[in-house]
Design a protein around this motif. Sequence first.
Motif, PDB file in Angstrom:
ATOM      1  N   UNK A  13       0.826  -1.217   0.000  1.00 37.79           N
ATOM      2  CA  UNK A  13       0.000   0.000   0.000  1.00 37.79           C
ATOM      3  C   UNK A  13       0.863   1.273   0.000  1.00 37.79           C
ATOM      4  N   UNK A  14       1.974   1.231   0.719  1.00 38.64           N
ATOM      5  CA  UNK A  14       2.867   2.393   0.769  1.00 38.64           C
ATOM      6  C   UNK A  14       3.463   2.685  -0.617  1.00 38.64           C
ATOM      7  N   UNK A  15       3.925   1.638  -1.317  1.00 38.86           N
ATOM      8  CA  UNK A  15       4.499   1.827  -2.650  1.00 38.86           C
ATOM      9  C   UNK A  15       3.455   2.392  -3.619  1.00 38.86           C
ATOM     10  N   UNK A  16       2.232   1.858  -3.529  1.00 41.15           N
ATOM     11  CA  UNK A  16       1.165   2.352  -4.406  1.00 41.15           C
ATOM     12  C   UNK A  16       0.868   3.822  -4.129  1.00 41.15           C
ATOM     13  N   UNK A  17       0.832   4.209  -2.861  1.00 44.90           N
ATOM     14  CA  UNK A  17       0.578   5.622  -2.513  1.00 44.90           C
ATOM     15  C   UNK A  17       1.694   6.517  -3.046  1.00 44.90           C
ATOM     16  N   UNK A  18       2.935   6.027  -2.977  1.00 48.38           N
ATOM     17  CA  UNK A  18       4.055   6.817  -3.501  1.00 48.38           C
ATOM     18  C   UNK A  18       3.920   7.035  -5.006  1.00 48.38           C
ATOM     19  N   UNK A  19       3.564   5.988  -5.725  1.00 49.07           N
ATOM     20  CA  UNK A  19       3.402   6.108  -7.174  1.00 49.07           C
ATOM     21  C   UNK A  19       2.212   7.019  -7.488  1.00 49.07           C
ATOM     22  N   UNK A  20       1.132   6.871  -6.765  1.00 41.70           N
ATOM     23  CA  UNK A  20      -0.027   7.752  -6.967  1.00 41.70           C
ATOM     24  C   UNK A  20       0.350   9.204  -6.711  1.00 41.70           C
ATOM     25  N   UNK A  21       1.123   9.432  -5.658  1.00 44.28           N
ATOM     26  CA  UNK A  21       1.559  10.804  -5.342  1.00 44.28           C
ATOM     27  C   UNK A  21       2.443  11.361  -6.461  1.00 44.28           C
ATOM     28  N   UNK A  22       3.380  10.556  -6.934  1.00 46.23           N
ATOM     29  CA  UNK A  22       4.253  10.982  -8.022  1.00 46.23           C
ATOM     30  C   UNK A  22       3.427  11.319  -9.266  1.00 46.23           C
ATOM     31  N   UNK A  23       2.453  10.473  -9.578  1.00 45.29           N
ATOM     32  CA  UNK A  23       1.608  10.711 -10.752  1.00 45.29           C
ATOM     33  C   UNK A  23       0.814  12.003 -10.585  1.00 45.29           C
ATOM     34  N   UNK A  24       0.297  12.242  -9.397  1.00 48.94           N
ATOM     35  CA  UNK A  24      -0.447  13.485  -9.137  1.00 48.94           C
ATOM     36  C   UNK A  24       0.453  14.698  -9.310  1.00 48.94           C
ATOM     37  N   UNK A  25       1.665  14.640  -8.731  1.00 51.20           N
ATOM     38  CA  UNK A  25       2.594  15.768  -8.824  1.00 51.20           C
ATOM     39  C   UNK A  25       3.029  16.024 -10.262  1.00 51.20           C
ATOM     40  N   UNK A  26       3.130  14.972 -11.065  1.00 51.27           N
ATOM     41  CA  UNK A  26       3.553  15.106 -12.464  1.00 51.27           C
ATOM     42  C   UNK A  26       2.356  15.297 -13.397  1.00 51.27           C
ATOM     43  N   UNK A  27       1.155  15.265 -12.844  1.00 53.44           N
ATOM     44  CA  UNK A  27      -0.082  15.413 -13.622  1.00 53.44           C
ATOM     45  C   UNK A  27      -0.117  14.393 -14.765  1.00 53.44           C
ATOM     46  N   UNK A  28       0.097  13.131 -14.398  1.00 53.73           N
ATOM     47  CA  UNK A  28       0.132  12.063 -15.390  1.00 53.73           C
ATOM     48  C   UNK A  28      -0.458  10.797 -14.788  1.00 53.73           C
ATOM     49  N   UNK A  29      -0.433   9.729 -15.540  1.00 52.93           N
ATOM     50  CA  UNK A  29      -0.936   8.453 -15.040  1.00 52.93           C
ATOM     51  C   UNK A  29       0.138   7.772 -14.193  1.00 52.93           C
ATOM     52  N   UNK A  30      -0.297   6.782 -13.430  1.00 55.69           N
ATOM     53  CA  UNK A  30       0.666   6.027 -12.626  1.00 55.69           C
ATOM     54  C   UNK A  30       1.678   5.333 -13.533  1.00 55.69           C
ATOM     55  N   UNK A  31       1.198   4.776 -14.633  1.00 54.07           N
ATOM     56  CA  UNK A  31       2.082   4.093 -15.571  1.00 54.07           C
ATOM     57  C   UNK A  31       3.143   5.048 -16.104  1.00 54.07           C
ATOM     58  N   UNK A  32       2.726   6.215 -16.568  1.00 56.64           N
ATOM     59  CA  UNK A  32       3.671   7.190 -17.106  1.00 56.64           C
ATOM     60  C   UNK A  32       4.642   7.672 -16.036  1.00 56.64           C
ATOM     61  N   UNK A  33       4.171   7.846 -14.818  1.00 62.35           N
ATOM     62  CA  UNK A  33       5.045   8.287 -13.722  1.00 62.35           C
ATOM     63  C   UNK A  33       6.145   7.264 -13.474  1.00 62.35           C
ATOM     64  N   UNK A  34       5.770   5.977 -13.467  1.00 52.17           N
ATOM     65  CA  UNK A  34       6.760   4.913 -13.250  1.00 52.17           C
ATOM     66  C   UNK A  34       7.737   4.862 -14.418  1.00 52.17           C
ATOM     67  N   UNK A  35       7.228   4.909 -15.657  1.00 54.03           N
ATOM     68  CA  UNK A  35       8.109   4.845 -16.824  1.00 54.03           C
ATOM     69  C   UNK A  35       9.073   6.033 -16.865  1.00 54.03           C
ATOM     70  N   UNK A  36       8.595   7.219 -16.523  1.00 49.63           N
ATOM     71  CA  UNK A  36       9.481   8.391 -16.485  1.00 49.63           C
ATOM     72  C   UNK A  36      10.551   8.232 -15.417  1.00 49.63           C
ATOM     73  N   UNK A  37      10.168   7.713 -14.253  1.00 50.44           N
ATOM     74  CA  UNK A  37      11.135   7.515 -13.169  1.00 50.44           C
ATOM     75  C   UNK A  37      12.199   6.495 -13.575  1.00 50.44           C
ATOM     76  N   UNK A  38      11.788   5.429 -14.240  1.00 49.32           N
ATOM     77  CA  UNK A  38      12.739   4.420 -14.703  1.00 49.32           C
ATOM     78  C   UNK A  38      13.688   5.037 -15.726  1.00 49.32           C
TER      79      UNK A  38
END
Length: 87
Positions: A13-38
Amino acid sequence: MSVEKHFGMRLTPHERRQIERLARLRATTMKEAVLEAVQRRLEELEKEMQPPAPQGRLKDAVHLVGCFEGPEDLSTNPDYQEGYGRS
């Protein structure tokens, strides 16, 4: 871009919240947030693996490295060591 098979991960749950937060801050989807981070991390690692750029006077002579004949190290010839360390 071709579409590959589904890739799934189990997240805490913590990892999911972090990805959701990153996606919100980047104004993108969770998938795009993860791909950009990678992608950013891969670029960082590739940059770290590159040798440092020559600095100082060496950067002005880098084009001369390896273009002269002779021993790689003058210390291999005892004649060049004569008087070494004496003032």
